[in-house]
Write an enzyme that holds these catalytic residues in place. Structure first.
Site, PDB file in Angstrom:
ATOM      1  N   GLY A   1       0.805  -1.223   0.000  1.00 48.60           N
ATOM      2  CA  GLY A   1       0.000   0.000   0.000  1.00 48.60           C
ATOM      3  C   GLY A   1       0.831   1.262   0.000  1.00 48.60           C
ATOM      4  O   GLY A   1       0.288   2.361  -0.028  1.00 48.60           O
TER       5      GLY A   1
ATOM      6  N   GLY B   1       4.478  -2.805  -4.150  1.00 47.25           N
ATOM      7  CA  GLY B   1       4.307  -3.013  -5.588  1.00 47.25           C
ATOM      8  C   GLY B   1       4.620  -1.703  -6.288  1.00 47.25           C
ATOM      9  O   GLY B   1       5.727  -1.455  -6.751  1.00 47.25           O
TER      10      GLY B   1
ATOM     11  N   TYR C   1      -9.494   5.478 -12.114  1.00 48.35           N
ATOM     12  CA  TYR C   1      -9.435   6.110 -10.791  1.00 48.35           C
ATOM     13  C   TYR C   1      -9.410   7.630 -10.867  1.00 48.35           C
ATOM     14  O   TYR C   1      -9.225   8.280  -9.845  1.00 48.35           O
ATOM     15  CB  TYR C   1      -8.145   5.693 -10.060  1.00 48.35           C
ATOM     16  CG  TYR C   1      -7.852   4.222 -10.041  1.00 48.35           C
ATOM     17  CD1 TYR C   1      -8.774   3.322  -9.518  1.00 48.35           C
ATOM     18  CD2 TYR C   1      -6.644   3.738 -10.525  1.00 48.35           C
ATOM     19  CE1 TYR C   1      -8.479   1.966  -9.482  1.00 48.35           C
ATOM     20  CE2 TYR C   1      -6.348   2.383 -10.489  1.00 48.35           C
ATOM     21  CZ  TYR C   1      -7.267   1.503  -9.982  1.00 48.35           C
ATOM     22  OH  TYR C   1      -6.982   0.174  -9.936  1.00 48.35           O
TER      23      TYR C   1
ATOM     24  N   CYS D   1     -12.576   4.150 -28.297  1.00 44.68           N
ATOM     25  CA  CYS D   1     -13.900   4.692 -28.547  1.00 44.68           C
ATOM     26  C   CYS D   1     -14.704   4.759 -27.244  1.00 44.68           C
ATOM     27  O   CYS D   1     -15.626   3.977 -27.023  1.00 44.68           O
ATOM     28  CB  CYS D   1     -14.571   3.804 -29.584  1.00 44.68           C
ATOM     29  SG  CYS D   1     -16.101   4.473 -30.138  1.00 44.68           S
ATOM     30  N   GLU D   2     -14.295   5.630 -26.338  1.00 41.46           N
ATOM     31  CA  GLU D   2     -14.962   5.846 -25.041  1.00 41.46           C
ATOM     32  C   GLU D   2     -14.713   7.287 -24.655  1.00 41.46           C
ATOM     33  O   GLU D   2     -13.587   7.772 -24.802  1.00 41.46           O
ATOM     34  CB  GLU D   2     -14.312   4.980 -23.939  1.00 41.46           C
ATOM     35  CG  GLU D   2     -14.472   3.505 -24.077  1.00 41.46           C
ATOM     36  CD  GLU D   2     -15.775   2.993 -23.504  1.00 41.46           C
ATOM     37  OE1 GLU D   2     -16.419   3.703 -22.710  1.00 41.46           O
ATOM     38  OE2 GLU D   2     -16.157   1.868 -23.885  1.00 41.46           O
TER      39      GLU D   2
END
Ligand code: ADP
Ligand code: ASP
Ligand code: MG
Length: 865
Positions: A698, A741, A782, A808-809
């Site tokens: 995290g 990570g 996000y 296409c969005e």
């Protein structure tokens, strides 16, 4: 006639005066009344002089006053005014300066300055500047008249430095005196900020409070029947937030009187809080614009504003006001004491202190005040019938917009966005066009930026918002992990889109974790969902960093890249028991997160030692989609079920090695990480022998310019002492495991894309690139912010753009309202900090092929495994 008000920066300096001259000349036909402020900084400087004199600092106050005098003479000398005009101005300035010198000496001698003297002293800045402005306009060939505003504007005389206008503020006789001077072809110059009150039959100079020149302008406009008020300042208009906090704040094209009043009241410094009152009463439009760019469209403030059709754009602006005092008053009487509120407000009234925000329950009232000069008397009076607590150093953050009426989206979004910021008080005015929050002053900038990001995202409706102010060049902090030339040559040789990772940067991050985390004993496990590139996974094996696998596939990748099985921890959610059992048979370790997992896995591989993944009851993360702890989370065994889980392990023949928790991703504060660690250590006491505590990952990274890094040193030190205490209590020290990570790979990678299209539409510049949300999901998923560089033309002029992808969005937007050196077709852009959750989340949506990846070390390409 019209009123043109020029602020301090719009009159300070030769060039400013020239710009002002051409603005006024262009409006001569409208018979302008020119209302001016003191030269920028002069009101503050005069306050400094009188304070110093009062404190007996003769020399320093004399020196500073001499500096102020010199500044005015120099500016006057620089105007090419006709001799007669210059002489008149010079004599007048000398007279005012002589008065100031007398007052300064008197103050130093007496050591006590009355508010009346202060008002006379401080308000002289406007007298000085207006003399220069008149001379300078004369130099431009304008027919000018000069009037002393103290003969025009009447105030009540109760509070000389922050006085209220009298009723009527401009007497009929004054109107009659000014009106003949106001003729097309001529400019009348007067001062803002200052007026006078009639006290014992004499007129004494007074002030309208800091920033009061705007207010003067609108008071004159109403009295003289102006057709509009123009406020000339140093920004392009009223902006969606203070540009000092949000450099990319948008210009608002049209505001309603109500919206502008709320904004001014709650801190948008561009307008004095009372400016709109007279304008509202006489329905006079007010316009705000930049004297440096007179051709700009500015902001028009009208009786009726524009409500954007799309409810997502309901918030027009966010204002902030610091230096607020919050007062909490709790009744000492029993419930139902009527008259409680009346008594409270009577006290504030008696001390003439306006209350800004109020939140009440039956027995307690929270309120805020801006003017705390009478606070101690107020508190004393309140204490005669209530408990009172006072918090200074608070601030109000206020969201304003006509579209906020009945709009549930706004409140929901505010609460989501500000979940990390302690909010002391929330109120919504009955007009329902504002939502005000009280926070600590030190949290203001964070709160305003976070709210601005949330409410001013995406191409904004062009009828409401204009292009933002002139963009600043993106910070020099925006440095990619690798030299620009190298990235450009990679883009040419390998093509785009291309993910580039740097092993050198990765190794530095591993070293940082090893330096700060309590790893003795312990281990690092790389959460390879962030980046599963074989070269990276293999390098981590060589560095002695294990792998945390969120799926059987990731575990296989780790084994294939040379990780020892017992260094691979599989913490897969809702996986098939057979797959987990297979990994156990290969020697991998498991973290199980449900009673169901325990039963199903235990049935297949009894005798296995496992970690139990618990839900520590707290969750955190940069976005709600990445919060993995807390009551609402699907992850982990709730702590209250831990006893049942241990029983299930006994029954299934599994041996609990220890506990694991992971509360979320992208955390930049040690506090939530420590809260989870404490919960975990507390729960671990139920286990008897504990070999491992896996604190999860995290750890966040800064994505924005100037955002601070997570303070690993203090997190590590605090955790070490928690572990020491735990070891002292239970007799053994468990291994501490961590699962970084993003922290390891995030900043070690970027995504290179080429500009395929440049298009201007609806007032926006769209920069289209050859990648999209399919390849890099974080911005769309996000709302994540990623710095973007124009590698091909870093020194090109900066403009505001929308960086959009090829999918296409309509959510396929990488950055909105971003300052970027002008990007042309063929230029290469770098999206920074894309090393984590980039390629691993990529898809072939729209059947665009996956992007390529390349790994570098010490500037050389590392051959793929
Ligand atoms: P002037 O001297 O022209 O009256 P001010 O300094 O009083 O100028 O007001 C202009 C300043 O107000 C800007 O430089 C800007 O930093 C600040 N400001 C704060 N909030 C806003 C906002 N919402 N829109 C525009 N400017 C703002
Ligand atoms: N000069 C005064 C001040 O600095 C008034 C103004 O500029 O509006 O507060
Ligand atoms: Mg101002």
């Amino acid at each position: 006639m019209i009123v043109c008000k020029f602020g301090g920066t719009s009159v300070a300096g030769r060039e400013a005066l020239e710009r002002m001259g051409s603005i006024v000349r262009a409006r001569l036909a409208e018979a302008p009344l020119v209302v001016v402020s003191a030269l920028a900084g002069v009101s503050d400087a005069l306050i400094g002089v009188i304070d110093a004199a009062e404190a007996g600092r003769l020399d320093s106050s004399a020196g500073e006053l001499a500096r102020i005098a010199g500044e005015h003479y120099a500016l006057l000398d620089s105007t090419p005014a006709p001799d007669a005009a210059k002489k008149m101005a010079r004599d007048a300035i000398a007279e005012t300066l002589a008065l100031l010198e007398d007052l300064r000496r008197g103050a130093a001698l007496v050591g006590d300055v009355t508010p009346w003297v202060r008002a006379r002293f401080i308000g002289s800045g406007e007298i000085l500047s207006s003399r220069i402005v008149a001379a300078s306009l004369a130099a431009e060939g304008v027919d000018v008249a000069w009037i002393d505003a103290r003969t025009l504007l009447r105030t009540e005389g109760r509070d000389p430095e922050r006085d209220a206008p009298a009723a009527p503020p401009v007497l009929a006789a004054s109107v009659a005196a000014v009106t003949p001077l106001l003729a097309p072809g001529r400019a009348v110059v007067t001062q803002g900020f200052i007026g006078s009150a009639s006290v014992e039959d004499a007129l004494r100079p007074t002030l309208l409070g800091r920033g009061g020149s705007d207010y003067s302008a609108s008071l004159f406009a109403r009295a003289l029947g102006a057709s509009r008020v123009e406020i000339w300042t140093d920004v392009d208009g009223v902006l969606s937030a203070s540009p000092r906090i949000v450099p990319g704040a948008r210009r608002i094209k049209v505001l309603s009187f109500d919206e502008a009043s709320e904004l001014a009241y709650f801190g948008a410094k561009v307008l004095h809080p009372s400016t709109l009152l007279p304008a509202v009463e006489a329905a006079i439009p007010v316009w705000v614009g930049n004297a440096r760019r007179p051709e700009g469209e500015g902001t028009t403030i009208l009786a009726e504003g524009i409500v954007p059709e799309d409810a997502r754009f309901a918030v027009k602006a966010i204002a902030d006001k610091r230096g607020i005092t919050a007062v909490q008053v709790v009744s000492t009487r029993m419930l139902m004491a009527h008259g409680f509120l009346a008594r409270i407000f009577a006290v504030f009234d008696a001390y003439r202190t306006p209350v800004d925000l109020v939140a009440t329950s039956e027995v307690s009232v929270s309120l805020t005040i801006d003017d705390d000069r009478r606070l101690s008397e107020i508190v004393e009076a309140l204490r005669s019938f209530a408990h009172v607590t006072v918090e200074r150093g608070m601030a109000v953050v206020c969201l304003v917009g006509e579209g906020m009426r009945g709009n549930a989206h706004v409140a929901a979004e505010v609460f989501r966005v500000l979940r990390h910021v302690p909010v002391r008080m929330i109120t919504q005015g009955s007009s329902a066009i504002n939502l005000s929050l009280v926070v600590k002053s030190e949290d203001v900038a964070d709160a305003v930026r976070a709210l601005h990001d949330a409410f001013f995202r995406g191409p904004l409706p062009a009828d409401v918002f204009g292009a933002p102010t002139t963009p600043a060049r993106p910070g020099s902090e925006s440095i990619p992990p690798l030299p620009r030339e190298m990235l450009l040559s990679l883009a040419d040789r390998r093509g785009t889109p291309l993910y580039v990772y740097d092993l050198t940067a990765l190794e530095a991050r591993v070293a940082a974790l090893r330096r700060h985390l309590p790893l003795d004993p312990g281990r690092l496990l790389f959460a390879c969902k962030a980046n599963a590139h074989r070269t990276i996974v293999a390098r981590l094996a060589r560095l002695g960093v294990g792998i945390e696998a969120a799926s059987p596939g990731e575990a296989l990748r780790a084994l294939e890249c040379g990780h020892a099985p017992n260094e691979v921890l599989v913490s897969a959610t809702n996986a098939r028991a057979a797959d987990l059992a297979e990994l156990v048979s290969r020697g991998c370790r498991l973290a199980l997160g449900s009673l169901s997992d325990i039963r199903r896995v235990g049935a297949l591989v009894p005798g296995t030692a496992v970690l139990l993944r618990v839900n520590p009851g707290v969750g955190e993360g940069h976005h709600r989609h990445v919060v993995t702890g807390g009551a609402q989370s699907k992850f982990g065994i709730p702590l209250e079920h831990l006893a049942a889980a241990l029983a299930a392990c006994r029954q299934a023949g599994l041996r609990p090695l220890g506990l694991h928790a992971h509360l979320g991703s992208g955390i930049l504060e040690p506090a939530p990480l420590l809260a989870s660690a404490r919960a975990l250590l507390g729960a671990a006491r139920m286990l008897g022998r504990v070999e491992v505590i896996d604190f999860g990952g995290g750890f966040g990274i800064p994505y924005r310019e100037g955002e601070p890094e997570l303070d690993l040193a203090s997190y590590g030190a605090a955790l070490r002492s928690e572990l020491d205490a735990f070891a002292g209590a239970v007799g053994t020290r468990p291994e501490a495991w961590f699962e970084p990570g993003r922290f390891l790979v995030g900043a070690a990678g970027c995504l290179l894309a080429r500009v395929t299209c440049r298009k201007e539409s609806g007032g926006h510049v769209f920069i289209g690139v050859d990648t999209g949300m399919n390849h890099f999901q974080r911005p769309a998923l996000y709302g994540a912010y990623h710095r973007i560089l124009n590698l091909s033309a870093p020194d090109a002029p900066v403009e505001w753009v929308e960086v959009v992808g090829n999918v296409c969005e309509s959510t396929d937007v990488f950055a909105s309202g971003r300052a970027l050196p002008r990007a042309e077709e063929g230029h290469v852009l770098a999206i920074l900090d894309a090393g984590a959750y980039g390629f691993t989340m990529a898809s072939v949506y729209n059947l665009w092929p996956l992007p390529a990846e390349v790994v570098l070390e010490g500037g050389e390409v590392v051959p793929d495994r």
